[in-house]
Write a protein that holds these residues in place. Structure first.
Motif, short mmCIF file in Angstrom:
data_model
loop_
_atom_site.label_atom_id
_atom_site.label_comp_id
_atom_site.label_asym_id
_atom_site.label_seq_id
_atom_site.Cartn_x
_atom_site.Cartn_y
_atom_site.Cartn_z
N UNK A 6 0.81 -1.22 0.00
CA UNK A 6 0.00 0.00 0.00
C UNK A 6 0.84 1.27 0.00
N UNK A 7 1.93 1.28 0.76
CA UNK A 7 2.72 2.51 0.93
C UNK A 7 3.88 2.56 -0.06
N UNK A 8 4.74 1.54 -0.02
CA UNK A 8 5.93 1.57 -0.87
C UNK A 8 5.57 1.54 -2.35
N UNK A 9 4.58 0.71 -2.71
CA UNK A 9 4.18 0.66 -4.12
C UNK A 9 3.57 1.98 -4.57
N UNK A 10 2.82 2.63 -3.69
CA UNK A 10 2.27 3.95 -4.03
C UNK A 10 3.38 4.96 -4.25
N UNK A 11 4.38 4.95 -3.37
CA UNK A 11 5.51 5.87 -3.53
C UNK A 11 6.32 5.53 -4.78
N UNK A 12 6.37 4.24 -5.14
CA UNK A 12 7.10 3.85 -6.35
C UNK A 12 6.47 4.45 -7.60
N UNK A 13 5.16 4.71 -7.55
CA UNK A 13 4.49 5.36 -8.69
C UNK A 13 4.84 6.83 -8.79
N UNK A 47 8.97 15.46 -4.78
CA UNK A 47 10.36 15.78 -5.10
C UNK A 47 11.31 14.76 -4.52
N UNK A 48 12.46 15.25 -4.00
CA UNK A 48 13.47 14.36 -3.43
C UNK A 48 12.94 13.64 -2.20
N UNK A 49 11.95 14.25 -1.53
CA UNK A 49 11.37 13.57 -0.37
C UNK A 49 10.68 12.28 -0.78
N UNK A 50 10.19 12.21 -2.02
CA UNK A 50 9.54 11.00 -2.48
C UNK A 50 10.49 9.82 -2.49
N UNK A 51 11.69 10.03 -3.02
CA UNK A 51 12.67 8.95 -3.04
C UNK A 51 13.11 8.55 -1.65
N UNK A 52 13.36 9.54 -0.80
CA UNK A 52 13.76 9.22 0.57
C UNK A 52 12.65 8.49 1.31
N UNK A 53 11.41 8.97 1.13
CA UNK A 53 10.29 8.31 1.80
C UNK A 53 10.10 6.89 1.28
N UNK A 54 10.31 6.70 -0.02
CA UNK A 54 10.21 5.36 -0.60
C UNK A 54 11.20 4.42 0.07
N UNK A 55 12.45 4.85 0.19
CA UNK A 55 13.46 3.99 0.81
C UNK A 55 13.17 3.77 2.29
N UNK A 56 12.73 4.81 2.99
CA UNK A 56 12.43 4.66 4.41
C UNK A 56 11.21 3.79 4.66
N UNK A 57 10.30 3.69 3.67
CA UNK A 57 9.09 2.90 3.87
C UNK A 57 9.38 1.42 4.03
N UNK A 88 22.29 -0.72 2.64
CA UNK A 88 23.22 0.14 1.91
C UNK A 88 22.46 1.07 0.97
N UNK A 89 21.49 0.52 0.23
CA UNK A 89 20.72 1.35 -0.70
C UNK A 89 19.84 2.34 0.06
N UNK A 90 19.35 1.92 1.23
CA UNK A 90 18.55 2.83 2.04
C UNK A 90 19.38 4.03 2.48
N UNK A 91 20.58 3.76 3.01
CA UNK A 91 21.43 4.86 3.50
C UNK A 91 21.88 5.76 2.35
#
Length: 573
Positions: free
Chosen positions: A274-281, A287-297, A336-339
């Protein structure tokens, strides 16, 4: 086509792809040009501070600036701008000389072309003159930090690095390897109906898709654009992680986790869907927060997964040991990819290849775990089947005589009819109560066991003890009536040999119905039993120690006629 043939074709395709890629290997080229400094600023402003030589890429504003100095390219001016595939609003490239801006070009994601050797995209630059002192790249609202940290200039028409063709061949082979578990999972599911096989197939399919998308193979095979790859690659990774959570919840043994932890593992899978797949879209506005939020999810799911695996291993789970061994390399690469995704540090793009090696290890180890689970499940099912057969035998067998009891006889009667049993007889011991009264119930039990042994001594005869001293026989083959009579007449001798000292011989009376095979198929058990039971009592009333029988024929139109009615045979005691 068999499973082995299908796997052979997949292997052949993977090898053919490897040969094609080797045949089209590009010549060696100069290394891409890295930015000397980068900074962040608000729209309409320049960075207040530049990070030169720093490895972290933590954004402090929505617009990123990257500076390339002419000293970096010397006599080979750049021809292309290369970015790591990812969504952004716009990119502006400007060349500066002694007199200011020489040229400037605004770019959008649609202007880029995806490259075949890694998750990169490129666009041609205007000519860079010898008077150019620096090139500035401004990127607005990038979705992923990787897009910034992977920005390069390249002086060749066919950009080389970061992944050589040897690495691409290995990735093609990995893609072929990932196809095999999917086929095995689906094939085994048709036989076992275990849901963890479907989840493992989904997880492996997600890994396969992510490998094809992120490695550049999708460009070679399907000609996908950067816009498509920017969405499909993170989406496939999220689907793979969600399927892994559901797979683990189903795969671990029932006693390996508490119901709450198993539920938490499933909820973590739904969280990713529900969350990560939505952010992947990549919804607009993040903006850049989308990528960071995706990784943090992925962090909650990772923590839940690690906790459940530790608890399962401590409980002695065999499946969890395989899971831990399979997922430890992937979790290390994931962190590693998250950081790097949140900008703590950066590494060369070739470091992303480690995740694919981890995937290969995961596939091999998990398939070993699945095979081990199959062995365990088969052992459990074999033991359950053996126990069920024991219980079935205990229910259907008479413990005194070893014959079938009356439970289930009517349900199985159709199967015996189809097997050719066309003669039914009911046998009852004569004056059995007198044996119990004179010798006791223990002797009576011995008489029943001896009578059962005498009755069942025929390979084409099946005997039941209906209760008390009454037995039922089904016979097939030639001379069935004569063979049934021989079994009845064998009772006195068998009983006398087994229990000496009886005051009188133990005889038996029998009612027998013989029918043509077609008639047997058309006659229900209850009707045949009632007919044989009436004949038995006729034998009793006629003086006992005899057989009354009849042969029934079914004529055209379903009308029954009885021939040789009430033939009586008597054996003197």
């Amino acid at each position: 086509m068999g499973l082995i043939g299908l796997l052979g074709r997949i292997t052949t395709l993977a090898l053919a792809l490897a040969v094609v890629m080797l045949a089209h290997a590009a010549p060696a080229t100069a290394a891409p040009i890295r930015p000397v400094c980068h900074g962040f600023a608000d729209p309409g402003a320049l960075p207040r501070e530049w990070s030169c030589g720093a490895t972290h890429w933590r954004p402090t504003a929505r617009v990123a600036w990257l500076r390339f100095d002419a000293a970096s390219w010397r006599d080979a001016p750049p021809r292309k701008l290369i970015l790591t595939i990812g969504r952004f609003d716009r990119a502006t490239v400007s060349a500066y000389g002694d007199r200011g801006v020489q040229w400037s070009r605004e770019l959008h994601l649609d202007d880029f072309t995806a490259l075949e050797n890694g998750p990169r995209m490129a666009v041609n630059l205007p000519a860079v003159s010898p008077q150019t002192k620096s090139i500035m790249v401004r990127i607005d609202h990038t979705w992923s930090i990787h897009t910034l940290s992977g920005t390069r200039l390249d002086a060749s028409d066919a950009p080389g690095e970061p992944w050589g063709y040897r690495a691409m061949v290995l990735l093609a082979m990995l893609a072929g390897l990932l196809c095999a578990p999917v086929i095995f999972d689906l094939a085994f599911y048709t036989a076992l109906r275990e849901r963890f096989l479907l989840w493992h197939a989904g997880m492996t399919t997600g890994m396969l898709t992510q490998t094809v998308m992120a490695s550049g193979l999708a460009v070679t095979l399907f000609g996908l654009t950067p816009v498509q790859l920017a969405v499909l690659s993170p989406l496939a990774f999220a689907v793979a992680v969600a399927a892994a959570a559901f797979f683990s919840a189903e795969f671990l043994e029932p006693d390996a986790l508490s119901p709450r932890m198993r539920l938490l593992l499933r909820l973590s899978g739904w969280w990713v869907l529900l969350v990560s797949c939505t952010l992947a879209l990549q919804p607009p506005g993040l903006g850049a927060l989308g990528g960071q939020t995706y990784h943090l999810s992925f962090l909650p799911t990772t923590l839940v997964f690690g906790t459940t695996m530790i608890l399962a291993v401590r409980s002695g789970s065999r499946a969890a040991r395989f899971q831990m061994a399979a997922w430890t390399p992937i979790l290390a690469c994931g962190f590693d990819r998250l950081f790097r995704g949140i900008g703590l540090y950066s590494l060369p793009m070739a470091a992303d290849q480690a995740i694919y090696l981890a995937m290969a290890l995961e596939v091999v180890i998990t398939m070993l775990g699945v095979a081990d689970r199959f062995i365990v499940l088969r052992g459990e099912r074999d033991r359950a089947n053996a126990r069920a057969q024991e219980l079935e035998a205990a229910i259907e067998r008479d413990p005194l005589t070893g014959l079938f009891n009356r439970h289930g006889i009517e349900d199985r009667f159709a199967a015996f009819r189809n097997a050719g049993f066309d003669t039914l007889a009911v046998v009852d011991l004569d004056h059995f109560k007198a044996v119990n009264d004179a010798m006791g119930h223990a002797a009576g039990d011995c008489v029943l066991a001896a009578a059962a042994a005498a009755l069942s001594d025929d390979p084409d005869l099946v005997a039941w003890r209906l209760g008390g001293e009454e037995f039922l026989l089904l016979l097939r083959g030639r001379n069935a009536t004569a063979r049934a009579e021989a079994r009845r007449q064998a009772i006195p001798g068998r009983v006398a040999a087994t229990i000496p000292g009886l005051p009188a011989p133990v005889t038996a009376s029998m009612g027998l119905v013989e029918m043509q095979r077609g008639s047997m198929l058309a006659t229900p058990y209850a009707e045949l039993y009632a007919r044989a039971d009436r004949l038995l009592y006729e034998a009793k009333h006629a003086g006992r120690n005899r057989t009354c029988s009849e042969k029934v024929t079914l004529f055209a139109g379903g009308d029954r006629r009885v021939a040789d009615r009430r033939r009586s045979a008597r054996q003197a005691a």
